[in-house]
Motif scaffolding. Structure first.
Motif, short mmCIF file in Angstrom:
data_model
loop_
_atom_site.label_atom_id
_atom_site.label_comp_id
_atom_site.label_asym_id
_atom_site.label_seq_id
_atom_site.Cartn_x
_atom_site.Cartn_y
_atom_site.Cartn_z
N ASN A 192 13.59 46.60 84.60
CA ASN A 192 13.88 46.61 83.15
C ASN A 192 15.38 46.68 82.91
N LEU A 193 16.12 46.10 83.81
CA LEU A 193 17.57 46.26 83.83
C LEU A 193 18.25 45.45 82.72
N ARG A 194 19.27 46.05 82.12
CA ARG A 194 20.15 45.38 81.18
C ARG A 194 21.49 46.09 81.18
N VAL B 144 13.73 38.22 86.42
CA VAL B 144 12.75 38.96 85.62
C VAL B 144 13.28 40.35 85.26
N ASN B 145 14.35 40.34 84.47
CA ASN B 145 14.89 41.56 83.88
C ASN B 145 15.12 41.31 82.40
N PHE C 106 8.85 53.45 91.64
CA PHE C 106 8.96 53.66 90.20
C PHE C 106 10.37 54.14 89.85
N ILE C 107 11.34 53.63 90.57
CA ILE C 107 12.72 54.10 90.46
C ILE C 107 13.35 53.63 89.14
N GLU C 108 13.85 54.59 88.37
CA GLU C 108 14.55 54.28 87.13
C GLU C 108 16.06 54.35 87.31
N LEU D 18 16.56 50.92 84.72
CA LEU D 18 17.07 50.71 83.37
C LEU D 18 18.52 50.24 83.39
N PHE D 19 19.26 50.67 84.40
CA PHE D 19 20.67 50.37 84.52
C PHE D 19 20.95 49.65 85.83
N PHE D 20 22.03 48.90 85.85
CA PHE D 20 22.53 48.35 87.10
C PHE D 20 22.82 49.52 88.04
#
Length: 687
Positions: free
Chosen positions: A281-283, A336-337, A234-236, A261-263
């Motif tokens: 959920n990366l952008r 799939v991001n 569950f790494i953010e 969430l981040f690169f």
């Protein structure tokens, strides 16, 4: 001595020899298979270590048996043991002196047992193994304190498997004695916190943390690590120490299936080659870095060590340096991001990139002039929102190694006119589910001022082998569309009403895969395709299969969702020994003509995919599964069964209907009915 006397002695000696033979020798040997110095006693249904094996046995495998305890004297007869495997038994403990005569043991497999019940004794036993290199303790319901007890003083251990246990938290004491450890498997536990757990493992190179509950990985400073698998957590945030001058040896980082969430904030000096970031959920947020436009947005974030209540990591979110050193990156998987764009200069940093996988993101444009690596081999931008591709001649010259190019499932209507023909190494192109046509001729391919066209001329893509144009709303493919090509794969399915006009006939010598499903194609002669192995003609409303299939050496045939009532016996007998897979569901087969099914079913080298979904209709329009079909629902060879059922069912119904109709009609003429009754029933008496 007489023959009778000798026979009597032998008869007396035989029972004595049996009695004198050790009971545990031959019977137990019968459960094992000996190969040089290896004893294979797996699945032998034994509850103890066999005692009749050769004394110089070096490898003993006792997996899948019923051992509950490894006793002190179990291995006394085998002082040369180097490897012992006791996986999948019922072991609750190893007695403290179980390895007193096994000083050379290097590999011990105790996976899938119940060692959580006897940790203290097992720990004492393991301490008797000064040369142990590999230890497997997976699936033993071990907790954190149990782990610390078991691993005390195992200073020679190089490989340790702890997967499938109940570990929740790791700290500096967990592996403090394992100074030689090189590979550690911790996957499929319930780990949610790692607090300096690996600071004593300076030689650790491979670490598997997959399928746990880690919320983040911050302050990453394991410079010696080569492979890190932290997928399915569950790494953010992934934040490495970027102030270290040492070069990180990390080559593979897998963060697939997390909540990023981040690169990742990668090291400033690294040798990273493979970076897997799919299903996150990366952008990128570079557009938010302008404080003038977004004055209320924060630019930093701090991470705290909750135990010490002090901040230990501060990250500047919009700093380009956070991307770290990606100059040696070869594979970047961002499938799939939610990536909408690449930050300026980001692509140019990856000078060694060979594969970029961007399927299912949010890209609306692709700028190939951003400095893509000349080593780029595969580019997958499928299932995005692309409506524009920018390119120039200089860029196309740089991309001379591009071999696989996937642009399917986008919103493309126009493409640069020389995009594909200027890529000399191009072997595979997927343009499926875009609205880009096939050029009829060079004169009919209008090029706008911005050098883009609504169609593609494929004749100039000299070395193309695989072309996928599925669902492109194609209506016509001219005869010369593929002239000069040596295509092995051509996918044209889901183009209803497509007219190929002989354009594929010239591919007869090379074509191996042909997709024509849902094209409503008719009367196509397949006899020219001598090398065809895969054919899809599903959903074409076909009532009969083309007889030209007899000439093919097919391995896969898809004829689903047509109007087939049967498959001719000659065709079934020819196809059955050749085919490996056949798709048949969705056809209204006749239950009275299923000889083909029995032929396919009896062919052991062929598989009918979704066999339970193949159905047929009998003469009463009742649907049956063909594999469960009973002969009584249909005709026999002379039709007697059907005629009998027909008469029994329909004749009484017809007679009843005629009778009811006659009475109904007479009811409208009661006088006639009365006269008829009187005439027939009220005759005058003769006396």
């Amino acid at each position: 001595m007489s023959v009778h006397g000798l026979t009597l002695i032998l008869l007396c000696w035989l029972p004595l020899r049996i009695l004198l033979t050790p009971v545990s020798s031959h019977p137990q040997l019968s459960h094992c298979r000996l190969i040089q110095r290896t004893a294979l006693c797996n699945n032998a249904n034994v509850s103890s270590v066999p005692s009749g094996l050769p004394g110089d046995t070096e490898d003993l495998q006792l997996n899948n048996n019923h051992l509950e305890t490894l006793q002190d004297d179990s291995l006394l007869l085998y002082p040369s043991l180097l490897s012992l495997s006791l996986a999948c038994n019922l072991l609750t403990e190893l007695e403290s002196n179980a390895f007193q005569n096994s000083p050379s043991l290097k590999s011990l497999n105790l996976a899938n047992n119940r060692l959580h019940m006897g940790v203290s004794q097992t720990s004492l036993a393991l301490k008797k193994l000064p040369h142990l290199r590999a230890l497997d303790l997976s699936v033993n319901k071990l907790g954190g304190e149990m782990l610390t007890t078991l691993l005390q003083n195992l200073t020679s251990l190089e490989y340790l498997n702890l997967s499938g246990n109940l570990l929740m938290r790791l700290d500096e004491s967990s592996f403090s004695d394992l100074h030689q450890l090189r590979e550690l498997d911790l996957q499929r536990n319930v780990i949610f916190e790692i607090d300096d757990a690996f600071q004593s493992n300076a030689k650790l190179q491979r670490l598997n943390l997959a399928f746990n509950y880690l919320p983040c990985l911050t302050d990453f400073r394991m410079t010696q690590l080569v492979v890190l698998n932290a997928s399915h957590n569950f790494i953010e945030w992934f934040i490495s120490r970027q102030d270290l001058d040492d070069t990180f040896q990390l080559e593979t980082l897998d963060l697939t299936d997390n909540k990023l969430l981040f690169f990742p904030f990668l090291p400033s000096h690294s040798r990273l080659r493979n970076l897997y970031l799919a299903h996150n959920n990366l952008r990128f947020y570079e557009h938010l870095a302008d404080n003038v436009t977004n004055p209320n947005l924060t630019t930093t974030v701090e991470f705290y060590n909750l135990n010490k209540d002090t901040g230990n990591v501060t990250a500047q979110l919009w700093n380009e340096g956070l991307h770290g050193d990606i100059s040696s990156l070869e594979i970047l998987d961002l499938r799939v991001n939610q990536v909408q764009y690449f930050p300026e200069g980001f692509i140019g940093k990856m000078s060694a990139l060979t594969r970029l996988q961007m399927r299912k993101n949010c890209l609306e444009s692709l700028n190939l002039t951003e400095g893509f690596s000349g080593r780029l081999y595969e580019l997958d931008i499928s299932d995005n929102r692309l409506n524009q591709i920018s390119v120039d001649a200089e860029t196309l010259a740089v991309l001379s190694n591009l071999t696989y190019f996937n642009l399917s499932l986008n919103n493309l209507e126009r493409l640069p006119s020389k995009l594909f023909s200027s890529l000399p190494s191009l072997r595979s192109v997927d343009l499926s589910f875009n609205d880009v046509d096939v050029c009829v001729s060079e004169d009919a391919a209008p090029i706008r001022a911005d050098n883009v066209s609504s169609c593609v001329s494929w004749r100039d893509v000299a070395y193309l082998e695989q072309l996928y144009l599925k669902g492109c709303n194609l209506e016509i493919i001219p005869p010369s569309a593929f002239s000069g090509l040596s295509l092995t794969h051509l996918e044209l399915s889901d183009n209803p009403g497509l007219q190929v006009q002989g354009s594929i006939r010239g591919l007869g010598r090379t074509l191996q895969h042909l997709g024509l499903g849902n094209t409503q194609i008719r009367d196509l002669d397949f006899s020219h395709f001598e090398h065809l192995k895969f054919l899809n003609i599903s959903a074409n409303n076909l009532a009969d299969l083309p007889s030209s299939l007899l000439d093919l050496d097919l391995k896969v045939l898809d004829i689903r969702d047509n109007r087939l009532s049967t498959i001719p016996r000659s065709l079934a007998n020819t196809l059955a020994p050749k085919l490996q897979l056949v798709f048949l569901a969705g056809n209204p087969f006749s239950c009275c003509q299923t000889e083909w099914f029995r032929t396919f079913e009896s062919t052991k080298t062929m598989t009918m995919v979704e066999q339970s979904d193949i159905r047929c209709e009998d003469l009463l329009l009742t649907t049956h599964r063909v594999q469960n079909l009973r002969s009584s629902v249909c005709l026999d060879d002379r039709g007697e069964t059907y005629i009998l059922w027909y008469l029994l069912l329909f004749l009484p119904i017809c007679l009843s209907f005629v009778g009811i109709l006659f009475i109904f009609l007479l009811s409208f003429r009661p006088k006639t009915l009365q006269k008829s009754i009187k005439k027939r029933c009220l005759k005058r008496s003769s006396y």
